[in-house]
Design a protein around this motif. Structure first.
Motif, PDB file in Angstrom:
ATOM      1  N   PHE A 273       0.618  -1.176  -0.145  1.00  8.44           N
ATOM      2  CA  PHE A 273       0.357   0.127  -0.052  1.00  8.44           C
ATOM      3  C   PHE A 273       0.663   1.241  -0.168  1.00  8.44           C
ATOM      4  CE2 PHE A 273      -2.640   3.216   2.093  1.00  8.44           C
ATOM      5  CZ  PHE A 273      -3.613   3.075   2.076  1.00  8.44           C
ATOM      6  N   ALA A 274       1.779   1.522   0.747  1.00  6.72           N
ATOM      7  CA  ALA A 274       2.187   2.424   0.899  1.00  6.72           C
ATOM      8  C   ALA A 274       3.354   3.228  -0.677  1.00  6.72           C
ATOM      9  CB  ALA A 274       4.196   2.115   1.675  1.00  6.72           C
ATOM     10  N   ALA A 275       3.883   2.321  -1.517  1.00  8.18           N
ATOM     11  CA  ALA A 275       3.804   2.297  -3.021  1.00  8.18           C
ATOM     12  C   ALA A 275       2.826   2.723  -3.853  1.00  8.18           C
ATOM     13  CB  ALA A 275       4.909   1.486  -3.595  1.00  8.18           C
ATOM     14  N   TYR A 276       1.745   2.846  -3.019  1.00  8.59           N
ATOM     15  CA  TYR A 276       0.771   3.221  -4.125  1.00  8.59           C
ATOM     16  C   TYR A 276       0.521   4.871  -4.248  1.00  8.59           C
ATOM     17  CZ  TYR A 276      -4.644   2.919  -5.480  1.00  8.59           C
ATOM     18  OH  TYR A 276      -5.405   3.026  -6.453  1.00  8.59           O
ATOM     19  N   GLY A 277       0.288   5.067  -6.115  1.00  6.80           N
ATOM     20  CA  GLY A 277       0.363   6.417  -5.887  1.00  6.80           C
ATOM     21  C   GLY A 277       1.062   7.234  -5.314  1.00  6.80           C
ATOM     22  N   ASP A 278       2.633   6.226  -6.141  1.00  2.00           N
ATOM     23  CA  ASP A 278       3.947   6.760  -6.453  1.00  2.00           C
ATOM     24  C   ASP A 278       3.813   7.677  -4.538  1.00  2.00           C
ATOM     25  OD1 ASP A 278       4.001   6.424  -9.082  1.00  2.00           O
ATOM     26  OD2 ASP A 278       3.520   8.522  -9.510  1.00  2.00           O
ATOM     27  N   GLY A 279       4.293   6.599  -3.481  1.00  3.29           N
ATOM     28  CA  GLY A 279       4.270   6.790  -2.504  1.00  3.29           C
ATOM     29  C   GLY A 279       3.361   7.453  -1.688  1.00  3.29           C
ATOM     30  N   ASN A 280       2.048   8.190  -2.405  1.00  2.00           N
ATOM     31  CA  ASN A 280       1.040   9.017  -1.104  1.00  2.00           C
ATOM     32  C   ASN A 280      -0.164   8.239  -1.154  1.00  2.00           C
ATOM     33  OD1 ASN A 280       0.308  11.257  -0.425  1.00  2.00           O
ATOM     34  ND2 ASN A 280       1.104  12.851  -2.543  1.00  2.00           N
ATOM     35  N   PRO A 281       0.085   7.365  -1.024  1.00  2.00           N
ATOM     36  CA  PRO A 281      -1.659   6.542  -1.560  1.00  2.00           C
ATOM     37  C   PRO A 281      -2.818   6.577  -0.445  1.00  2.00           C
ATOM     38  CG  PRO A 281      -0.185   5.850   0.800  1.00  2.00           C
ATOM     39  CD  PRO A 281       0.418   6.593  -0.425  1.00  2.00           C
ATOM     40  N   TRP A 282      -2.540   7.741   0.142  1.00  2.04           N
ATOM     41  CA  TRP A 282      -3.995   8.298   0.885  1.00  2.04           C
ATOM     42  C   TRP A 282      -4.223   9.562  -0.105  1.00  2.04           C
ATOM     43  CZ3 TRP A 282      -8.105   7.276   4.014  1.00  2.04           C
ATOM     44  CH2 TRP A 282      -7.254   6.592   4.866  1.00  2.04           C
ATOM     45  N   GLN A 283      -3.673  10.095  -0.884  1.00  7.45           N
ATOM     46  CA  GLN A 283      -4.122  10.836  -2.091  1.00  7.45           C
ATOM     47  C   GLN A 283      -4.861  10.377  -2.973  1.00  7.45           C
ATOM     48  OE1 GLN A 283      -1.565  14.957  -1.969  1.00  7.45           O
ATOM     49  NE2 GLN A 283      -1.519  14.626  -4.315  1.00  7.45           N
ATOM     50  N   GLN A 284      -3.842   9.394  -3.327  1.00  6.72           N
ATOM     51  CA  GLN A 284      -4.567   8.388  -4.474  1.00  6.72           C
ATOM     52  C   GLN A 284      -6.030   7.554  -4.369  1.00  6.72           C
ATOM     53  OE1 GLN A 284      -2.593   7.928  -7.452  1.00  6.72           O
ATOM     54  NE2 GLN A 284      -5.094   7.103  -7.878  1.00  6.72           N
ATOM     55  N   LEU A 285      -6.029   7.517  -3.202  1.00  5.91           N
ATOM     56  CA  LEU A 285      -7.280   7.418  -2.618  1.00  5.91           C
ATOM     57  C   LEU A 285      -8.622   7.941  -3.436  1.00  5.91           C
ATOM     58  CD1 LEU A 285      -6.918   4.685   0.198  1.00  5.91           C
ATOM     59  CD2 LEU A 285      -7.101   4.153  -1.718  1.00  5.91           C
ATOM     60  N   GLY A 286      -8.219   9.077  -2.842  1.00  9.72           N
ATOM     61  CA  GLY A 286      -8.775  10.217  -2.975  1.00  9.72           C
ATOM     62  C   GLY A 286      -8.712  10.343  -4.158  1.00  9.72           C
ATOM     63  N   ARG A 287      -7.737  10.824  -4.893  1.00 11.11           N
ATOM     64  CA  ARG A 287      -7.940  10.835  -6.520  1.00 11.11           C
ATOM     65  C   ARG A 287      -9.604   9.091  -7.300  1.00 11.11           C
ATOM     66  NH1 ARG A 287      -4.221  14.132  -9.148  1.00 11.11           N
ATOM     67  NH2 ARG A 287      -2.513  14.220  -8.109  1.00 11.11           N
ATOM     68  N   ASP A 288      -9.241   8.303  -6.852  1.00 15.83           N
ATOM     69  CA  ASP A 288      -9.879   7.093  -6.169  1.00 15.83           C
ATOM     70  C   ASP A 288     -11.563   7.677  -7.089  1.00 15.83           C
ATOM     71  OD1 ASP A 288      -7.986   5.827  -7.829  1.00 15.83           O
ATOM     72  OD2 ASP A 288      -7.219   4.321  -6.126  1.00 15.83           O
ATOM     73  N   VAL A 289     -11.644   8.421  -5.952  1.00 13.25           N
ATOM     74  CA  VAL A 289     -13.146   7.497  -5.429  1.00 13.25           C
ATOM     75  C   VAL A 289     -13.313   9.577  -5.108  1.00 13.25           C
ATOM     76  CG1 VAL A 289     -13.097   5.764  -4.023  1.00 13.25           C
ATOM     77  CG2 VAL A 289     -13.034   7.493  -2.719  1.00 13.25           C
ATOM     78  N   TRP A 290     -13.073  10.130  -5.484  1.00 14.21           N
ATOM     79  CA  TRP A 290     -13.454  12.030  -5.209  1.00 14.21           C
ATOM     80  C   TRP A 290     -13.303  12.742  -6.010  1.00 14.21           C
ATOM     81  CZ3 TRP A 290     -12.279  13.224   0.541  1.00 14.21           C
ATOM     82  CH2 TRP A 290     -13.164  13.282   1.531  1.00 14.21           C
ATOM     83  N   ASP A 291     -12.428  11.558  -6.990  1.00 10.62           N
ATOM     84  CA  ASP A 291     -12.039  12.826  -8.574  1.00 10.62           C
ATOM     85  C   ASP A 291     -11.387  13.699  -8.107  1.00 10.62           C
ATOM     86  OD1 ASP A 291     -11.332  13.349 -11.438  1.00 10.62           O
ATOM     87  OD2 ASP A 291     -13.541  13.967 -11.217  1.00 10.62           O
ATOM     88  N   TRP A 292     -12.008  15.189  -7.819  1.00  7.36           N
ATOM     89  CA  TRP A 292     -11.101  16.675  -8.248  1.00  7.36           C
ATOM     90  C   TRP A 292     -11.026  16.384  -6.063  1.00  7.36           C
ATOM     91  CZ3 TRP A 292      -7.694  18.840 -10.672  1.00  7.36           C
ATOM     92  CH2 TRP A 292      -7.608  18.854 -12.254  1.00  7.36           C
ATOM     93  N   GLY A 293     -12.118  15.641  -6.053  1.00  6.04           N
ATOM     94  CA  GLY A 293     -11.989  15.891  -4.170  1.00  6.04           C
ATOM     95  C   GLY A 293     -10.507  15.923  -3.666  1.00  6.04           C
ATOM     96  N   TRP A 294      -9.850  14.887  -4.230  1.00  6.17           N
ATOM     97  CA  TRP A 294      -8.124  14.759  -3.811  1.00  6.17           C
ATOM     98  C   TRP A 294      -7.442  15.950  -3.571  1.00  6.17           C
ATOM     99  CZ3 TRP A 294      -4.002  17.257  -5.794  1.00  6.17           C
ATOM    100  CH2 TRP A 294      -4.245  17.577  -7.430  1.00  6.17           C
ATOM    101  N   VAL A 295      -8.252  17.233  -3.763  1.00  8.66           N
ATOM    102  CA  VAL A 295      -7.292  17.878  -3.590  1.00  8.66           C
ATOM    103  C   VAL A 295      -7.772  18.406  -1.873  1.00  8.66           C
ATOM    104  CG1 VAL A 295      -7.585  20.448  -3.677  1.00  8.66           C
ATOM    105  CG2 VAL A 295      -7.496  19.463  -5.924  1.00  8.66           C
ATOM    106  N   LEU A 296      -8.357  17.877  -1.456  1.00 10.21           N
ATOM    107  CA  LEU A 296      -8.824  18.507  -0.102  1.00 10.21           C
ATOM    108  C   LEU A 296      -8.046  17.351   0.856  1.00 10.21           C
ATOM    109  CD1 LEU A 296     -12.497  18.532  -0.281  1.00 10.21           C
ATOM    110  CD2 LEU A 296     -11.866  20.274   0.074  1.00 10.21           C
TER     111      LEU A 296
END
Length: 510
Positions: A273-296
């Motif tokens: 999991f730590a390598a997900y999203g180029d080492g920024n996994p939670w921000q990538q999860l935001g992209r996955d389910v919130w689209d532009w909501g990752w900015v939050l």
């Protein structure tokens, strides 16, 4: 002759329960802790990481209770050093102060590394800007912001921390619920067992314990209310409530968010999991389910890093203030700004020290690996202090408050607190593998944390021995509770039987 500090000392009654509580909460950096500290543990605990969080939560709640029991009678900017001096012995208090002064000083650079990594990786992803160029620029920018917050005093810093803390908790809690809903039938309580603890070389309880080291790192800071005791209103009640509430509330938050990420991402592959999203996994999860909501999510993480750095800087400079007052460190650390009443010399030193740690390590290992290394060092030192505080609680009530002694609160809870941290401290220091089969040495460079901690504590021991032979009052003065009814360890008799109450800026007589 007694030395006095410049300025009028720390500002009394500057903050209430809300600000003190959020000093602890923001020091824990809930968003950054979820996004990076706990995530480091995933490579060891894999899909059983929520169980590691539970282990850490139990241990931290137990020590929070001990801190609360001590804070009722020992409100002091010296915090843990005062507790250990009064509960065990001034020499133990000295070693606690020496360790805590190091650990708190490393909190800010720890978060500057995260701030630099998140900002630079986002700029690289969105605009193609050079990561290697922008992470140190962002790290320095964070350091300047925290410097300004510290310069203008605890009132500004604590209120700012309250606002930042509320924002990051709301964003991550909402995202966690969203992920749980998205996971659907994948939701399972089996992640709270050892079934998914399958990381290579760290299977079963070995992985759970190793993962708990970084979950404890996420909890560090719930005790940060203690050094603010001299600036808080009704500190005995305020600090007691703040430390327990911070550990409990954010502990629940950690369990929720870790469970959500685990079941959404998949517990069978969570070790990566730590390598997900180029080492920024939670921000990538935001992209996955919130689209532009990752900015939050992005702003929640960087706000968390600033808030945690600010809280760590506040705790470090207040600890240095107390040590300067007792002349353990130079009395320059007791210099306070004539207008803002902040310990401005300490604020300057914190800025220089933080950048001297964050930048070289970041360039050498990369920001994320440097974060893991510094985080392991901080965790090892703080766990040792937590164990000592538990013992101090028992010692204090047996030695000085026998009429208030409770078998449950002052013996059973502290002993359980000590036992809860033993596996994690063995793992963090890289010792004990021959004693129990679930202790495994951490990989390089995390494994260098043990020697680094040993060297620092050895230097402190040498300095303490020197002071015992040359100026013992500097050590015994750590037990003084400034502005409280508790007398120093060796009080001078006062005419009429009244105890003298030193002002917060007073320094032990030379």
């Amino acid at each position: 002759m007694a030395a006095a500090t410049s300025g009028a000392g720390l500002r009394r009654d500057a903050i209430g329960l809300r600000e003190v509580l959020f000093q602890s909460i923001t020091h824990m950096a809930p968003a950054a802790a979820v996004a990076f500290s706990i995530v480091v543990g995933a490579q060891f605990a894999a899909g059983a990481l929520p169980l590691s969080v539970i282990f850490a939560l139990v241990g931290c709640l137990l020590v929070a209770i001990s801190i609360g029991q001590l804070a009722k009678h020992l409100p002091s900017a010296g915090g843990f050093a005062t507790y250990a001096s009064q509960g065990l012995h001034p020499t133990v208090g000295f070693m606690v102060a020496w360790g805590y002064a190091m650990a708190e000083a490393l909190v800010a650079p720890l978060l500057y590394l995260i701030f630099g990594n998140v900002v630079a990786s986002t700029l690289a992803t969105e605009y193609g800007w050079s990561f290697d160029t922008w992470w140190p620029i962002a790290a320095v920018g964070a350091a300047v912001i925290v410097f300004l917050l510290g310069w203008f005093g605890v009132r500004v810093g604590a209120v700012t921390g309250t606002l930042l803390g509320l924002f990051e908790i709301l964003v991550f809690a909402t995202l966690a619920v969203w992920l749980i809903v998205k996971a659907g039938d994948a939701n399972t309580l089996s992640v709270f067992g050892t079934e998914f603890a399958t990381a290579p070389g760290f299977d079963g309880m070995t992985g759970i314990v190793a993962g708990s080291v970084y979950c404890i790192l996420a909890f560090i800071g719930f005790e940060a209310a203690a050094p603010l005791a001299e600036e808080a209103r009704n500190p005995r009640r305020t600090v007691q409530i703040a430390v327990v509430a911070a550990a409990a509330l954010i502990g629940i938050f950690y369990v929720l968010t870790t469970y959500a990420a685990d079941v959404y991402f998949g517990p069978d592959k969570f070790a990566g999991f730590a390598a997900y999203g180029d080492g920024n996994p939670w921000q990538q999860l935001g992209r996955d389910v919130w689209d532009w909501g990752w900015v939050l999510v992005f702003f929640a993480i960087i706000n968390s890093a600033i808030a945690n750095s600010n809280a760590g800087s506040l705790a470090a400079t207040r600890t240095w203030y107390a040590l300067g007052r007792n002349r353990i460190l130079t009395s320059m650390f007791t210099e306070t700004h004539p207008r803002w009443r902040s310990p401005y010399v300490g604020v300057f030193v914190q800025l220089a020290l933080a950048l001297a740690v964050a930048l070289p390590l970041g360039f050498n290992y990369g920001p994320l690996t440097a974060f893991g290394l510094v985080g392991t060092i901080v965790t090892a030192v703080i766990i040792l202090i937590y164990i000592t505080v538990n013992l101090s609680c028992t010692g204090y009530y047996l030695r000085k408050r026998r009429d208030e002694f409770s078998l449950i609160w002052h013996l059973i809870v502290p002993i359980l607190g000590v036992l809860a941290f033993v596996p994690a401290i063995f793992t963090a220091l890289g010792v004990g593998g021959n004693l129990v089969d679930f202790i495994t040495k951490l990989p390089w460079p995390l494994s260098t944390a043990g020697p680094a901690v040993g060297i620092w504590l050895a230097l402190g021991l040498i300095y303490m021995i020197y002071l015992l032979f040359t100026d013992r009052p500097r050590i015994s003065g750590l037990g003084t509770v400034f502005g409280a009814e508790e007398p120093p360890l060796s009080p001078e008799p006062v005419e009429g039987g009244a105890a003298a109450t030193p002002e917060p800026e007073a320094v032990v007589d030379a």
